[in-house]
Design a protein around this motif. Sequence first.
Motif, PDB file in Angstrom:
ATOM      1  N   VAL A  69       0.840  -1.196   0.000  1.00 51.33           N
ATOM      2  CA  VAL A  69       0.000   0.000   0.000  1.00 51.33           C
ATOM      3  C   VAL A  69       0.875   1.246   0.000  1.00 51.33           C
ATOM      4  O   VAL A  69       2.032   1.218   0.426  1.00 51.33           O
ATOM      5  CB  VAL A  69      -0.941   0.033   1.220  1.00 51.33           C
ATOM      6  CG1 VAL A  69      -1.941  -1.099   1.163  1.00 51.33           C
ATOM      7  CG2 VAL A  69      -0.155  -0.004   2.524  1.00 51.33           C
ATOM      8  N   THR A  70       0.286   2.347  -0.457  1.00 47.07           N
ATOM      9  CA  THR A  70       0.993   3.624  -0.437  1.00 47.07           C
ATOM     10  C   THR A  70       0.027   4.737  -0.096  1.00 47.07           C
ATOM     11  O   THR A  70      -1.172   4.641  -0.388  1.00 47.07           O
ATOM     12  CB  THR A  70       1.682   3.905  -1.792  1.00 47.07           C
ATOM     13  OG1 THR A  70       2.469   5.093  -1.677  1.00 47.07           O
ATOM     14  CG2 THR A  70       0.670   4.069  -2.920  1.00 47.07           C
ATOM     15  N   ILE A  71       0.530   5.771   0.552  1.00 46.22           N
ATOM     16  CA  ILE A  71      -0.303   6.896   0.951  1.00 46.22           C
ATOM     17  C   ILE A  71       0.583   8.138   1.056  1.00 46.22           C
ATOM     18  O   ILE A  71       1.778   8.023   1.334  1.00 46.22           O
ATOM     19  CB  ILE A  71      -1.009   6.622   2.300  1.00 46.22           C
ATOM     20  CG1 ILE A  71      -2.089   7.660   2.590  1.00 46.22           C
ATOM     21  CG2 ILE A  71      -0.008   6.549   3.449  1.00 46.22           C
ATOM     22  CD1 ILE A  71      -2.964   7.307   3.804  1.00 46.22           C
ATOM     23  N   ALA A  72      -0.014   9.285   0.791  1.00 41.69           N
ATOM     24  CA  ALA A  72       0.674  10.557   1.018  1.00 41.69           C
ATOM     25  C   ALA A  72       0.059  11.193   2.244  1.00 41.69           C
ATOM     26  O   ALA A  72      -1.072  11.671   2.199  1.00 41.69           O
ATOM     27  CB  ALA A  72       0.530  11.473  -0.189  1.00 41.69           C
ATOM     28  N   SER A  73       0.773  11.160   3.358  1.00 42.41           N
ATOM     29  CA  SER A  73       0.257  11.731   4.598  1.00 42.41           C
ATOM     30  C   SER A  73       1.339  11.744   5.653  1.00 42.41           C
ATOM     31  O   SER A  73       1.925  10.707   5.959  1.00 42.41           O
ATOM     32  CB  SER A  73      -0.935  10.918   5.129  1.00 42.41           C
ATOM     33  OG  SER A  73      -1.290  11.349   6.431  1.00 42.41           O
ATOM     34  N   CYS A  81      -1.810   3.907   8.420  1.00 44.37           N
ATOM     35  CA  CYS A  81      -1.535   3.038   7.274  1.00 44.37           C
ATOM     36  C   CYS A  81      -0.262   2.226   7.501  1.00 44.37           C
ATOM     37  O   CYS A  81      -0.227   1.013   7.260  1.00 44.37           O
ATOM     38  CB  CYS A  81      -1.426   3.890   6.014  1.00 44.37           C
ATOM     39  SG  CYS A  81      -1.112   2.953   4.504  1.00 44.37           S
ATOM     40  N   ALA A  82       0.788   2.889   7.979  1.00 49.21           N
ATOM     41  CA  ALA A  82       2.053   2.202   8.231  1.00 49.21           C
ATOM     42  C   ALA A  82       1.898   1.147   9.316  1.00 49.21           C
ATOM     43  O   ALA A  82       2.420   0.034   9.206  1.00 49.21           O
ATOM     44  CB  ALA A  82       3.125   3.215   8.625  1.00 49.21           C
ATOM     45  N   TRP A  83       1.166   1.477  10.382  1.00 53.62           N
ATOM     46  CA  TRP A  83       0.951   0.535  11.477  1.00 53.62           C
ATOM     47  C   TRP A  83       0.163  -0.686  11.008  1.00 53.62           C
ATOM     48  O   TRP A  83       0.523  -1.831  11.294  1.00 53.62           O
ATOM     49  CB  TRP A  83       0.213   1.223  12.622  1.00 53.62           C
ATOM     50  CG  TRP A  83      -0.317   0.258  13.625  1.00 53.62           C
ATOM     51  CD1 TRP A  83       0.364  -0.321  14.654  1.00 53.62           C
ATOM     52  CD2 TRP A  83      -1.645  -0.288  13.676  1.00 53.62           C
ATOM     53  NE1 TRP A  83      -0.454  -1.191  15.338  1.00 53.62           N
ATOM     54  CE2 TRP A  83      -1.682  -1.180  14.758  1.00 53.62           C
ATOM     55  CE3 TRP A  83      -2.788  -0.097  12.902  1.00 53.62           C
ATOM     56  CZ2 TRP A  83      -2.846  -1.892  15.083  1.00 53.62           C
ATOM     57  CZ3 TRP A  83      -3.936  -0.797  13.219  1.00 53.62           C
ATOM     58  CH2 TRP A  83      -3.956  -1.686  14.303  1.00 53.62           C
ATOM     59  N   ALA A  84      -0.930  -0.432  10.279  1.00 53.87           N
ATOM     60  CA  ALA A  84      -1.780  -1.533   9.822  1.00 53.87           C
ATOM     61  C   ALA A  84      -1.037  -2.431   8.847  1.00 53.87           C
ATOM     62  O   ALA A  84      -1.186  -3.655   8.876  1.00 53.87           O
ATOM     63  CB  ALA A  84      -3.046  -0.968   9.175  1.00 53.87           C
ATOM     64  N   ALA A  85      -0.224  -1.820   7.982  1.00 50.60           N
ATOM     65  CA  ALA A  85       0.551  -2.615   7.030  1.00 50.60           C
ATOM     66  C   ALA A  85       1.523  -3.536   7.764  1.00 50.60           C
ATOM     67  O   ALA A  85       1.628  -4.720   7.441  1.00 50.60           O
ATOM     68  CB  ALA A  85       1.302  -1.688   6.076  1.00 50.60           C
ATOM     69  N   ARG A  86       2.210  -2.993   8.753  1.00 47.59           N
ATOM     70  CA  ARG A  86       3.130  -3.826   9.528  1.00 47.59           C
ATOM     71  C   ARG A  86       2.376  -4.956  10.232  1.00 47.59           C
ATOM     72  O   ARG A  86       2.834  -6.113  10.241  1.00 47.59           O
ATOM     73  CB  ARG A  86       3.867  -2.981  10.568  1.00 47.59           C
ATOM     74  CG  ARG A  86       4.911  -3.777  11.355  1.00 47.59           C
ATOM     75  CD  ARG A  86       5.604  -2.950  12.409  1.00 47.59           C
ATOM     76  NE  ARG A  86       4.700  -2.575  13.499  1.00 47.59           N
ATOM     77  CZ  ARG A  86       5.077  -1.944  14.607  1.00 47.59           C
ATOM     78  NH1 ARG A  86       6.347  -1.605  14.767  1.00 47.59           N
ATOM     79  NH2 ARG A  86       4.213  -1.634  15.541  1.00 47.59           N
ATOM     80  N   ALA A  87       1.220  -4.639  10.796  1.00 51.15           N
ATOM     81  CA  ALA A  87       0.432  -5.648  11.517  1.00 51.15           C
ATOM     82  C   ALA A  87      -0.011  -6.790  10.607  1.00 51.15           C
ATOM     83  O   ALA A  87      -0.149  -7.931  11.056  1.00 51.15           O
ATOM     84  CB  ALA A  87      -0.787  -4.989  12.162  1.00 51.15           C
ATOM     85  N   ARG A  91       3.840  -4.394   2.787  1.00 45.41           N
ATOM     86  CA  ARG A  91       4.731  -3.260   2.556  1.00 45.41           C
ATOM     87  C   ARG A  91       3.932  -1.959   2.538  1.00 45.41           C
ATOM     88  O   ARG A  91       2.830  -1.899   1.997  1.00 45.41           O
ATOM     89  CB  ARG A  91       5.449  -3.417   1.214  1.00 45.41           C
ATOM     90  CG  ARG A  91       6.444  -4.550   1.173  1.00 45.41           C
ATOM     91  CD  ARG A  91       6.939  -4.769  -0.246  1.00 45.41           C
ATOM     92  NE  ARG A  91       7.571  -3.567  -0.814  1.00 45.41           N
ATOM     93  CZ  ARG A  91       7.937  -3.465  -2.090  1.00 45.41           C
ATOM     94  NH1 ARG A  91       7.729  -4.472  -2.929  1.00 45.41           N
ATOM     95  NH2 ARG A  91       8.519  -2.356  -2.524  1.00 45.41           N
ATOM     96  N   ALA A  92       4.492  -0.900   3.119  1.00 47.80           N
ATOM     97  CA  ALA A  92       3.864   0.417   3.097  1.00 47.80           C
ATOM     98  C   ALA A  92       4.895   1.445   2.645  1.00 47.80           C
ATOM     99  O   ALA A  92       6.002   1.491   3.174  1.00 47.80           O
ATOM    100  CB  ALA A  92       3.324   0.786   4.470  1.00 47.80           C
ATOM    101  N   THR A  93       4.508   2.269   1.675  1.00 48.45           N
ATOM    102  CA  THR A  93       5.359   3.349   1.197  1.00 48.45           C
ATOM    103  C   THR A  93       4.619   4.657   1.436  1.00 48.45           C
ATOM    104  O   THR A  93       3.522   4.860   0.910  1.00 48.45           O
ATOM    105  CB  THR A  93       5.676   3.188  -0.303  1.00 48.45           C
ATOM    106  OG1 THR A  93       6.249   1.889  -0.520  1.00 48.45           O
ATOM    107  CG2 THR A  93       6.659   4.254  -0.762  1.00 48.45           C
ATOM    108  N   VAL A  94       5.197   5.513   2.245  1.00 46.04           N
ATOM    109  CA  VAL A  94       4.537   6.751   2.650  1.00 46.04           C
ATOM    110  C   VAL A  94       5.305   7.945   2.098  1.00 46.04           C
ATOM    111  O   VAL A  94       6.524   8.061   2.285  1.00 46.04           O
ATOM    112  CB  VAL A  94       4.439   6.847   4.188  1.00 46.04           C
ATOM    113  CG1 VAL A  94       3.721   8.133   4.592  1.00 46.04           C
ATOM    114  CG2 VAL A  94       3.714   5.632   4.759  1.00 46.04           C
TER     115      VAL A  94
END
Length: 310
Positions: A69-73, A81-87, A91-94
């Motif tokens: 997932v990716t998000i601009a924030s 988003c980063a927390w949920a992705a890790r859980a 992968r999360a790209t912010v």
Amino acid sequence: MDHLTYEDVTAAVGRVAGRVRPLAVAPGGDGRTWFALEFLQYTGTFKARGAINFIRAHQEAGTLPEAGVTIASGGNAGLACAWAARAQGVRATVFLPENAPAVKVARLRAYGADVRLSGGEYAEALESCRAYAAGSGALASHAYDHPLIAAGAGTLMEELRSRLPGLDTVVVSVGGGGLFAGVAASAHEHGVRVVAVEPEDCRALNAALAAGEVVDVPVASVAADALGARRVTPMALHAAQRYDVCSVLVPDGEIVRARQDLWEEHRIAVEHAAAAALAGLRAYRPAESERTAVVLCGANTDPGDLTRPA
């Protein structure tokens, strides 16, 4: 999608169960008002609910790409988003502006996110995020304008009803409208009135109700970091038009006072967006027999200004 259904919320309940912190409530001190302590949620705000629902739903549907997932924030949505992705082992790209505070960058990286700095303001980081999603195939998330995000936020209301049977009214702050739309969908199903609170100079929902359509509004408030959406989601406007909703505007001075009072009287430290809900309760003025809950939605704040000089 302009219409969020109660079924969307109940589906989210199953996805977030056991993955978010259960909602705690505390008496407000007058015997008829309660505080919903959602600021105790993972990452410090309700947004953890929407983020985990978004990722889990795509995992269930087999639509979560290898790129994650990716998000601009740089705010609460990015953290969630980063927390949920890790859980969920994703992968999360912010994406953040190059001038993003180092503390936010560090916190995102602590959650395992790949943090990419781009441009001098949020709009440029957003464009980079979109380009990355298009090029990598990563799934683009949003802070509030997505039915899965809003439905996840609505699970808060389902828990609140179980904690406080016979609840008449729930008071909630409104920014872009994700939390409000989810809460309203659940509240309507159970006959609970919703009081939607906005700062006087961040009135995206209130202005949309007056115009009968989503409109752009200027943004200027002490709570603008969380409630400063320039336009509300169509989902939120739909809910406000069709359900038992009272739209309330509060001045910044009342928000600051409410935040201070929460600390002085209850030792609760919250961000201005959360305090706005309490300020809205004072403007709404429930009836003597009305059982009311105020959602304290987030605590990502600097508490240094909470202690008044002796």
